[in-house]
Design an enzyme around this catalytic site. Structure first.
Site, PDB file in Angstrom:
ATOM      1  N   LYS A   1       4.800  27.479  14.925  1.00  0.00           N
ATOM      2  CA  LYS A   1       4.790  28.723  15.704  1.00  0.00           C
ATOM      3  C   LYS A   1       6.194  29.341  15.648  1.00  0.00           C
ATOM      4  O   LYS A   1       7.200  28.609  15.687  1.00  0.00           O
ATOM      5  CB  LYS A   1       4.398  28.398  17.145  1.00  0.00           C
ATOM      6  CG  LYS A   1       4.161  29.593  18.051  1.00  0.00           C
ATOM      7  CD  LYS A   1       3.659  29.110  19.424  1.00  0.00           C
ATOM      8  CE  LYS A   1       3.401  30.243  20.390  1.00  0.00           C
ATOM      9  NZ  LYS A   1       2.893  29.748  21.696  1.00  0.00           N
TER      10      LYS A   1
ATOM     11  N   SER B   1      -1.214  32.000  23.270  1.00  0.00           N
ATOM     12  CA  SER B   1      -0.323  32.738  22.394  1.00  0.00           C
ATOM     13  C   SER B   1      -0.139  32.093  21.018  1.00  0.00           C
ATOM     14  O   SER B   1       0.383  32.732  20.110  1.00  0.00           O
ATOM     15  CB  SER B   1       1.046  32.871  23.064  1.00  0.00           C
ATOM     16  OG  SER B   1       1.657  31.600  23.197  1.00  0.00           O
TER      17      SER B   1
ATOM     18  N   SER C   1      -1.552  27.991  25.962  1.00  0.00           N
ATOM     19  CA  SER C   1      -1.329  28.650  24.671  1.00  0.00           C
ATOM     20  C   SER C   1      -1.578  27.788  23.442  1.00  0.00           C
ATOM     21  O   SER C   1      -1.584  28.304  22.326  1.00  0.00           O
ATOM     22  CB  SER C   1       0.095  29.219  24.611  1.00  0.00           C
ATOM     23  OG  SER C   1       0.174  30.412  25.350  1.00  0.00           O
TER      24      SER C   1
END
Lengths: 480, 477, 95
Positions: free
Chosen positions: A73, A148, A172
């Site tokens: 990420k 996310s 997330s």
């Protein structure tokens, strides 16, 4: 070849090379129609693949991740490779250091393909709050992959890599895993070092894996967990014992919290979770209904505390030492106010405003301090329930993946979607999402398992047993 | 005289840099100098993703300061974030201690012309320093070398009632901190900084007046001056029917006045909350005890002991304890010599003079306490004369050679044996029969003449006391 | 609770965010709605429940006082928008 374990086995057996696997992954990633990646580090990935192959030829392969292509990420720092946290504020930012998890994956021989898309600074549940692009759900490109960590989820679900690291502050990792048919694990707070991870809400943030299988997630956890001298909040707890992964659930006590069957829940989701509970019973576990009475306050608690910490953590983006600076500021005020106004997106501004207000003179008692107190009550709910049961089972998300753009104009409605994943972060527990069913429209339904702090082992073995019993498979749409 | 109707009320906040080699939360060096930003790590730059890690020695020094100032040391203290935006503050917040500081209470004792006074402390907490901002042309330049340097903030109760007392308080506080090795006491370089909260109230008032915080007080002279002009400003304001507004004011030493720093509109709202990146600081069993055990005797206690046990004057005690290393060396010398006053005389006289002349410190002294004791013995035993001893001491200081070797090399040993003394005396008497007669006629003062003659014959090395005794014997016949 | 426009502007100033008039209006409504939802916390009886989290114990667990990890001026300044010498440069600060 889909799973990390399969890739590792093929590499170990000499059926393929890391260079070949990496080249294939890069090729697919470059043609990715879902927008999973923000940055591909082609030269870096190829170089580490070649280094891995050389190690293997010399009989010095370092473990199950050696030579396996993974993604990170884009809020996890990578030395020399642009890290943006999905924000204009950090466009072009090249960190001078690796996050501890990055360094640990490198030490384990992993090939890091690149950086995946996310809601700006991790703030969102759909990956639509990225400053750069929207990511689509590989199982249905009209829908959100969740957020996310939506880019990480998409990169694995679309089979562009064999696993990914995301971050989870309020769901997330788990919610995108649920939306894309993956396994996602948020470790106990303190289990994995946060050093080098762009902070959103420090007391809630954790790094964790997204992967196709429970075993893959466990392998990734094992590579990144453990005490880090650079993170004073990282725990001295012994590492997760993975030998118990296949030990089954006979005698396991499973709690089904009634408060998690919330109003407005998709009936298919509720039914699927109850069916998963029945499956666990059939495997020898016992299931009982439990109560976590303060669950209803988790959303309010989270949406005070997370913005408070965020407003503080994002103070460093001031246009002085790094990050976006407004053009030709004539005063310090203009430097600050314009750089930040231009660099941050609307959701980030909203949370900075909310957190700044909740900490401000005259309001901190009613909001920040009150929320801290309620957080302690939520934590106590779990302490009590975990005296009676070993794991808590619920849905991960009350709804199925929604259509892109559907909830964008109503932040509060979006916040309500996180209601089932937030308590885990507030209580610092390990939480895992795995597919537990397929909805009538073909989309995956995620089940969430919560465990006692630092008891990832029990969560993983429960998930492993359920995964094996359910045998669900999800494939991306399109030609990849 | 309206001024006389009022008393000034002063509370002081002192920021003292802790003498660590690395910063409070990162491994970057705390050393002065170096190019701007040379002493920075990713942590003190406030880069994304960084986390603080507490420097153990900083906490030990803070506890040491707390113990030396008679504070209670909290078993559990907590880090907090204090938020404000300024270019020298990299993260947009300072990590400090707020609700639960490391040290509580305590006091500073100091002397005044009216006698000994004590002012209570509210607290001592640990925090990180900010960086430095310098102005150059149209730009301001940010240097983060100092950012993250460990500080303690020592907060007094508003118990001081004059600018002179405030200065004595600060001097005593600085003495203690320097003495226990926590701080270097340098006001000019800013490693010991003071802010003063000043208000005035009528003598019969029961509540304090509105206070102003004074900054930029980087010498004891300025501190006194700033407090006095600020108190005067308050009195004049109140007497002319005005009100004092609570604000931060900067002292301008050139104009000898204070002026407002921030308008009310910019009033700070620091939004403190517990630092989530650091667990509470929990001391282990024995942590405080081991620091307490290693704490040296403090200057005031030592001074008192010099007077009561060593029989020194208050003045001597003061001079001998002005510096910890000087005083420690004095103690070692006294222990060897088994007497204090002669050692004190050497320390306050020749040793101080030579240290001063050579611009060296007591740590660089070449001789040992045993050597100084040997010198004292040589004087006491009459081996060398007083002037000879000074010569020996100078050589001892310069070379660290053995005392006996110096005496031999320089030929400073006195002639003490009666044989050679009597020989010289008989020669002298034989050469001046007239003067012998004069003595025997009652002019006893003439013995001084003979002592001189005898000394001349002995090349100045005769023991004058013994010469005198033998002469008198001989003259009396 | 409902925020006024003035409160929104005050908070924006504390947070160093320049807001357009549209943003002020939007945030006023959105933040008010969120605060309304959050206000249910006031109903929780929580006054006596705050417990200090367990901290790591003992000075021995803290970092040793040694110099390490300085990055050098080049790396320190590599991402800076404006540099002068080895300093970060910003518009002149008056105070």
């Amino acid at each position: 070849m889909k799973t990390l374990a399969q890739a590792a086995a093929a590499l170990a057996a000499g059926q393929t090379s890391s260079a070949a696997l990496t080249a294939a992954c890069l090729e697919r990633a470059k043609a990715d129609p879902f927008g999973a990646f923000l940055t591909l580090d082609e030269p870096g990935a190829l170089a580490s693949a070649q280094a891995s192959d050389a190690r293997r030829r010399e009989g010095r392969a370092v473990g199950p991740l050696d030579g396996v292509p993974l993604s990170l990420k884009d809020n996890i720092l990578t030395e020399g490779v642009v890290t943006t946290a999905g924000s204009r504020m950090l466009e072009g930012f090249r960190p001078p250091y690796d996050a501890t998890v990055t360094a640990r994956l490198k030490a384990a021989g992993a090939v890091l393909l690149g950086k995946t898309n996310l809601d700006e600074f991790g703030m969102g549940s759909s990956t639509e709050n990225s400053a750069f692009q929207k990511t689509k759900n590989p199982l249905d490109p009209t829908r959100t992959p969740g957020g996310s960590s939506g880019g990480s989820a998409a990169s694995v679900a679309a089979r562009l890599c064999f696993g990914s690291l995301g971050t989870d502050t309020g769901g997330s990792i788990r919610q995108p895993a649920a939306f894309t048919g993956l396994v996602g694990l948020k470790p106990s707070w303190g289990r994995v070092s946060r050093f080098g991870v762009v902070a959103y809400a420090s007391s809630l943030d954790q790094v964790g894996p997204l992967a196709h299988t429970v075993e893959d997630a466990a392998t990734l956890l094992s590579a990144i967990e453990g005490l880090d001298p650079a993170d004073a909040t990282s725990s001295t707890a012994p590492k997760t014992d993975l030998s118990m992964l296949r030990s089954g659930v006979r005698g396991l006590r499973v709690g089904l919290p009634k408060e998690f069957f919330v109003d407005g829940m998709d009936p298919e989701v509720a039914a699927s979770v109850r069916a998963a509970a029945a499956t666990l019973v059939s495997l020898g576990a016992s299931v009982e209904e439990v109560s976590l009475p303060h669950t209803r306050y988790a959303m309010a608690t989270y949406y005070v505390l997370a913005p408070c910490e965020a407003s503080s953590n994002l103070g460093r983006y001031d246009g002085v030492r790094f990050g976006h600076r407004t053009t030709d500021p004539r005063s310090l005020k203009a430097l600050y106010e314009n750089s930040r106004a231009e660099g941050f997106g609307p959701e980030v501004k909203r949370r900075i405003m909310l957190g700044t207000f909740a900490l401000s003179a005259g309001y901190a008692d009613a909001y920040y301090r009150k929320a801290q107190q309620v957080r302690a009550l939520i934590r106590r709910d779990y302490e009590q329930v975990f005296q009676r049961v070993d794991v808590v089972l619920s849905a991960t998300s009350p709804v199925l993946p929604w259509r892109l753009g559907e909830k964008l104009d109503d932040p509060l409605a979006m916040y309500l979607m996180d209601v089932l994943t937030l308590p885990c972060n507030l209580a610092g527990l390990p939480g895992l999402s795995l597919p537990c069913g397929r909805a009538s429209n073909g989309l995956p339904i995620g089940a969430q398992l919560l465990g006692r702090p630092f008891d990832e082992g029990t969560v993983l073995k429960t998930a492993y047993a359920l995964e094996a019993a359910l045998g669900l498979q999800f494939a991306p749409t399109g030609g990849v | 005289m309206p001024r006389a109707d009022y008393q000034v009320v002063i509370g002081l906040e002192v920021h003292a840099q802790l003498l660590t080699t690395s910063k409070l939360f990162s491994g970057a060096s705390t050393s002065f100098g170096g190019a701007p930003n040379a002493h920075t790590s990713v942590v003190c730059l406030g880069l994304p993703g960084v986390l603080p890690v507490v420097n153990r020695h900083a906490i030990e020094l803070a506890i040491r300061a707390g113990l030396a100032l008679e504070c209670r040391i909290a078993n559990v203290s907590e880090w907090s974030r204090k938020h404000y935006f300024y270019p020298d503050l990299p993260k947009g917040y300072q990590v400090t201690q707020y609700e639960h500081p490391l040290c509580l209470g305590g006091r500073v004792v100091f002397d005044t012309p009216e006698g000994e006074k004590a002012v209570r402390l509210t607290r001592i907490h640990v925090e990180e320093d900010a960086g430095k901002l310098v102005h150059e042309g149209a730009a301001s330049l940010v240097d983060l070398n100092r950012a993250g340097t460990p500080l303690i903030e020592i907060v007094s109760e508003p118990e001081l009632r004059s600018a002179d007392d405030a200065v004595e308080y600060l001097k005593a506080l600085r003495d203690v901190l320097v003495w226990v090795g926590v701080n270097d006491g340098n006001l000019e370089e800013g490693s010991f900084r003071c802010d003063a909260n000043v208000s005035v109230m009528k003598h019969d008032a029961t509540t304090f007046g509105t206070r102003c915080e004074l900054k930029n007080l980087n010498s004891f002279r300025f501190i006194k001056q700033a407090i006095e002009v600020e108190a005067q400003r308050h009195v004049e304001l109140l007497e002319s029917g005005g009100v004092v507004e609570q604000e931060t004011r900067l002292f301008d030493p050139q104009r000898g006045e204070t002026r407002s720093m921030r308008s009310k509109e910019d009033a700070h709202d620091y939004r403190y909350f517990p630092e989530p990146d650091l667990p509470p600081l929990v001391l282990g069993a024995g942590d405080v005890d081991s620091i307490r055990e290693a704490l040296p005797e403090l200057p005031r206690a030592r001074r008192a002991r010099y007077v009561t046990s060593l029989g020194l004057s208050a003045y001597d005690a003061q001079v001998l304890t002005a510096d910890r290393a000087f005083s420690d060396f004095f103690e070692r010398c006294v222990a060897e010599a088994h007497e204090a006053k002669p050692v004190a005389n050497w320390f306050m006289g020749e040793l101080s003079r030579l240290l001063n002349e050579t611009n060296t410190t007591v740590g660089e002294v070449k001789f040992s306490p045993a050597q100084l004791a040997a010198l004292l013995r040589a004087v006491k035993d009459g081996v060398i004369s007083g002037p000879g001893a000074k010569e020996v001491f100078a050589e001892l200081f310069a070379t660290g050679k053995d005392v006996q070797v110096i005496i031999d090399e320089k030929g400073l040993a006195q002639v003490n044996d009666d044989g050679p003394l009597l020989l010289a005396i008989e020669q002298a008497l034989a050469e001046s029969p007239k003067n012998v007669e004069s003595y025997r006629g009652g002019n006893t003062k003439i013995v001084g003449y003979f002592v001189g003659q005898v000394m001349k014959k002995l090349g100045g090395k005769g023991n004058p006391k013994r010469i005198n005794e033998l002469l008198v014997e001989k003259l009396k016949g | 609770m409902k925020l006024t426009e003035q409160q929104v502007l005050h908070v924006a100033k504390l947070a160093r965010l320049a807001l357009t008039p549209d943003e002020v209006a939007t945030f006023k409504n959105q933040l008010s709605a969120i605060l309304d939802a959050v206000d249910e916390l006031a109903r929780v009886d929580s006054a006596t429940t705050l417990v200090a989290p367990a901290g790591s114990e003992g000075l021995a667990l803290l970092r040793q006082d040694v110099v390490q990890g300085e990055v050098g001026t080049e790396a320190a300044l590599a991402n800076a928008p404006q540099v002068a010498g080895t300093s970060f440069a910003i518009p002149k600060v008056l105070e």
